[in-house]
Design a protein around this motif. Structure first.
Motif, PDB file in Angstrom:
ATOM      1  N   PHE A   1       0.885  -1.053   0.070  1.00 15.17           N
ATOM      2  CA  PHE A   1      -0.017  -0.135  -0.112  1.00 15.17           C
ATOM      3  C   PHE A   1       0.645   1.268  -0.018  1.00 15.17           C
ATOM      4  O   PHE A   1       1.608   1.688   0.829  1.00 15.17           O
ATOM      5  CB  PHE A   1      -0.903   0.117   1.304  1.00 15.17           C
ATOM      6  N   THR A   2       0.795   2.029  -1.180  1.00 10.25           N
ATOM      7  CA  THR A   2       1.855   3.052  -1.147  1.00 10.25           C
ATOM      8  C   THR A   2       1.647   4.129  -0.346  1.00 10.25           C
ATOM      9  O   THR A   2       2.673   4.620   0.283  1.00 10.25           O
ATOM     10  CB  THR A   2       1.868   3.697  -2.671  1.00 10.25           C
TER      11      THR A   2
ATOM     12  N   ILE B   1       2.042  12.145  -0.424  1.00  5.40           N
ATOM     13  CA  ILE B   1       2.962  12.882  -0.980  1.00  5.40           C
ATOM     14  C   ILE B   1       3.284  14.352  -0.634  1.00  5.40           C
ATOM     15  O   ILE B   1       4.262  14.872  -0.305  1.00  5.40           O
ATOM     16  CB  ILE B   1       3.198  12.849  -2.682  1.00  5.40           C
ATOM     17  N   ILE B   2       1.949  15.261  -0.792  1.00  2.00           N
ATOM     18  CA  ILE B   2       2.100  16.488  -0.591  1.00  2.00           C
ATOM     19  C   ILE B   2       2.261  16.787   0.970  1.00  2.00           C
ATOM     20  O   ILE B   2       3.267  17.572   1.260  1.00  2.00           O
ATOM     21  CB  ILE B   2       0.443  17.099  -0.835  1.00  2.00           C
TER      22      ILE B   2
ATOM     23  N   PHE C   1      -5.611   9.299  -2.053  1.00  2.00           N
ATOM     24  CA  PHE C   1      -4.842   8.832  -0.944  1.00  2.00           C
ATOM     25  C   PHE C   1      -3.403   9.040  -0.647  1.00  2.00           C
ATOM     26  O   PHE C   1      -2.652   9.507  -0.142  1.00  2.00           O
ATOM     27  CB  PHE C   1      -5.296   7.562  -0.399  1.00  2.00           C
ATOM     28  N   THR C   2      -2.895   8.519  -2.181  1.00  2.00           N
ATOM     29  CA  THR C   2      -1.198   8.316  -2.069  1.00  2.00           C
ATOM     30  C   THR C   2      -0.851   9.906  -2.520  1.00  2.00           C
ATOM     31  O   THR C   2       0.046  10.534  -1.992  1.00  2.00           O
ATOM     32  CB  THR C   2      -1.282   7.549  -3.393  1.00  2.00           C
TER      33      THR C   2
ATOM     34  N   PHE D   1       0.530   8.204  -9.234  1.00  2.00           N
ATOM     35  CA  PHE D   1       0.386   7.050  -8.372  1.00  2.00           C
ATOM     36  C   PHE D   1      -0.733   6.457  -8.476  1.00  2.00           C
ATOM     37  O   PHE D   1      -1.850   6.957  -8.208  1.00  2.00           O
ATOM     38  CB  PHE D   1       0.888   7.097  -7.092  1.00  2.00           C
ATOM     39  N   ALA D   2      -0.823   5.052  -8.614  1.00  2.00           N
ATOM     40  CA  ALA D   2      -2.000   4.145  -8.230  1.00  2.00           C
ATOM     41  C   ALA D   2      -2.027   3.985  -6.739  1.00  2.00           C
ATOM     42  O   ALA D   2      -1.320   4.475  -5.937  1.00  2.00           O
ATOM     43  CB  ALA D   2      -2.203   2.853  -9.078  1.00  2.00           C
ATOM     44  N   GLU D   3      -3.246   2.982  -6.084  1.00  2.00           N
ATOM     45  CA  GLU D   3      -3.183   2.820  -4.817  1.00  2.00           C
ATOM     46  C   GLU D   3      -1.921   2.011  -4.150  1.00  2.00           C
ATOM     47  O   GLU D   3      -1.596   2.358  -3.163  1.00  2.00           O
ATOM     48  CB  GLU D   3      -4.571   2.242  -4.383  1.00  2.00           C
TER      49      GLU D   3
END
Length: 613
Positions: A532-533, A593-594, A588-589, A569-571
């Motif tokens: 899960f990224t 990142i932010i 969510f990914t 990005f995907a999930e």
């Protein structure tokens, strides 16, 4: 026909819906008129049955692509044996002037514009347009019109196409062949609906207005750290996942892309998850986009007129959530079915959402100096009372938890931690209110007292001596990456010995290189899901809070290379192959990142607020 890798796809949109376009220029996913509407291009999920808008170039040698700086306008460069051409893809969107206090900030045209321009030599090929309405469940027809356009109909829906080269109609499809010399163009415009002009003559004006809209929006980003381009791409992606008419924010642009291959972990993410949307709001606020936060509060005001009394886990953009069903006529990406429409998790009990929303609300109110628009302000006392009432009343009940496990409910540690976070945020909101009207002092004191009781409980009951860690739920030895998230929200001290031990155990049991699995328990589903990224990015934050800033920065930069060539990005990520898995792009990914770029830009070990997950 082999399915394209998920990482092959780029996304364009108009804050109503999105389209996914592959590296070779094939438009393989589009739902109209909104994100969760019926797909009429869905070759993404079945390349034989699902429709697409394809570009085929003769003698193709290679491609490269980019977004125009600060925009969601996609440019793909094609090199053929005879020439070089650039494909520009966008959905027209113009800034409204003046921008209203509430509602869409842009005017969308419900169009997809595709412009192929030959830069040198000659290029030849053809556009092929073949929609398959209602998830390819409806028969489709194509009709040539006197004005040279083509009208496609099926399942009570319609779409029109116009091209600057002649369109030839076939069975349910249309084709436009071309041969272009240097400086020549072949434009194609797709329009939703069955009547009215398509607007081929407006392509140049639309392109200019759309470029202006996105550049102006990007120019308001307040982040000036070392990862500005990465942060801005994630912000632009999150903006595409908003639904301007309602203010809602969907979790991802797609449905049915698998989390495990083989397996049956295929879900529909085109809805408004309270958790995902709330923390997309915090990402927007972290970048200075307070209006997007206020728009989500508008969505909730309309979707939940009870003002928090009946807050739900997820919402459709308009109307009730559809029942989950399997589209068994579709093969699924790489043959991985079933393709699910709707999401049965909407009926689950996930109590952490009360905390999630209160965190987002607190972060937004801080950003606007506790002086929100009147329509937000008028609802605050009732909303606070209802949300905190939920927490106090359900603090001891089991739930399904953040990972939406479809088995028995548990006393899940992450949920308990988020209940503490929610009450803590509610107390801070009420105490910071300059007008002292949100809650009586004795009510605030009660929230703080219950919060400390909850905190003491999950510290005591969540620790498992045999596992040497805080575990997924009380009394179990199952490890859960969600504990990292609880650390980020200050529910645990990142430097405490038990927390350090837990992070080591989580990394050992759930980690594989830089990546993390959510959990490794038997969840009753088929196949082994990918990593899960977002969990890997949470680890970045935990390292930073533990005073290991150099490690956090190095990990963050390595994780960024896991996205596709456009930074999307995907999930999930398959640990063995490095391939993207799950729905894309995943809000969510990109939110993670932010928020972690913002965290790393601050003084090492300093936490802004509990909204940094």
């Amino acid at each position: 026909m082999t399915d394209r890798p998920i990482a092959d796809y780029a996304v364009i949109g108009d804050t109503r819906t999105t389209a996914l376009i592959a590296r070779d220029g094939s438009l393989d996913w589009l739902c109209w008129p909104r994100h969760d509407g019926p797909a009429l291009f869905l070759a993404l999920l079945d390349r034989d049955r699902g429709g697409a808008c394809r570009l085929v170039l003769d003698g193709l040698l290679g491609t490269e692509r980019r977004y125009r700086a600060g925009t969601n306008i996609l440019e793909t460069v094609f090199v053929t044996q005879t020439g070089r051409a650039v494909l520009t893809d966008f959905m027209p969107l113009a800034r409204r002037e003046p921008v209203p206090e509430e509602g869409p900030d842009g005017r969308a045209e419900a169009r997809v514009v595709r412009r192929l321009a030959c830069e040198s030599g000659t290029v030849s090929g053809a556009w092929t347009v073949r929609p398959t309405f209602d998830y390819a469940r409806a028969a489709s027809t194509a009709e040539a019109r006197e004005d040279g356009t083509v009208r496609f109909t099926g399942g009570g829906d319609a779409m029109r196409a116009a091209a600057s080269v002649s369109l030839t109609v076939g069975e349910g499809a249309a084709e436009a062949a071309f041969r272009l010399g240097a400086g020549e163009r072949a434009d194609l415009v797709l329009a939703h609906g069955g009547e009215g002009p398509v607007g081929l003559e407006r392509v140049e004006a639309w392109l200019s207005a759309t470029d202006d809209y996105w550049r102006e929006w990007s120019g308001r980003c307040t982040y000036r750290g070392p990862y500005r381009e990465t942060v801005l791409r994630s912000a632009l992606t999150l903006k595409l996942l908003t639904h301007a008419p309602s203010g809602g924010i969907v979790a991802a642009a797609t449905m049915g892309l698998p989390e495990a291959v083989p397996g049956n972990r295929n879900y529909d993410y085109r809805y408004v998850w309270m958790r995902d949307a709330s923390f997309t709001v915090t990402a927007f606020v972290n970048l200075g986009y307070d209006r997007e936060a206020a728009e989500f509060l508008r969505f909730l005001r309309d979707a939940d007129p009870s003002r928090g009394r009946h807050l739900r886990l997820m919402y459709a953009l308009d109307g009730p959530m559809p029942a989950e069903e399997s589209l068994d006529h579709l093969r699924g990406w790489r043959g991985t079915g079933p393709v699910r429409l709707g999401n049965a998790a909407s009926d689950q009990r996930q109590f952490d959402i009360y905390g999630e929303f209160l965190v987002a609300l607190h972060h937004y109110l801080e950003a606007v100096a506790f002086d929100p628009p009147v329509k937000v302000n008028d609802h605050l006392p009732e909303a606070l009372a209802h949300l905190t009432g939920h927490i106090v009343g359900r603090r001891r009940e089991p739930d399904h938890g953040i990972w939406e496990l479809r088995g028995p409910m548990r006393q899940i540690l992450h949920t308990k931690a988020m209940l503490w976070v929610g009450l803590d945020c509610a107390a801070q909101i009420a105490r910071s209110d300059p007008k002292h009207r949100l809650a009586a002092p004795e009510r605030i004191a009660e929230w703080e007292r219950v919060a400390e009781e909850i905190r003491a409980e999950y510290h005591a009951e969540g620790w498992n001596e045999a596992a040497g860690a805080y575990t997924m739920d009380y009394g179990s030895t199952d490890l859960d990456a969600a504990v990292l998230r609880a650390v980020l929200f200050r529910a645990f001290d990142a430097r405490a010995p038990r927390v350090a031990a837990t992070l080591e155990r989580v990394e050992a049991a759930l980690g594989t290189g830089d990546l993390l699995y959510r959990y490794r328990v038997n969840d009753g589903l088929e196949g082994e899901e990918a990593t899960f990224t977002a969990c890997a990015f949470w680890r970045v934050g935990c390292l930073a809070l533990a005073g290991r800033g150099d490690e956090a920065t190095a990990l963050f930069e390595r994780l960024l290379t896991r996205g596709n060539d456009l930074g999307l990005f995907a999930e999930e990520i398959d640990a063995g192959t490095g391939e993207q898995r799950g729905n894309v792009p995943q809000g969510f990914t990109h939110m993670a990142i932010i928020n972690h770029a913002v965290r790393l830009a601050e003084t090492e070990g300093t936490s802004r607020s509990p909204a940094d997950a």
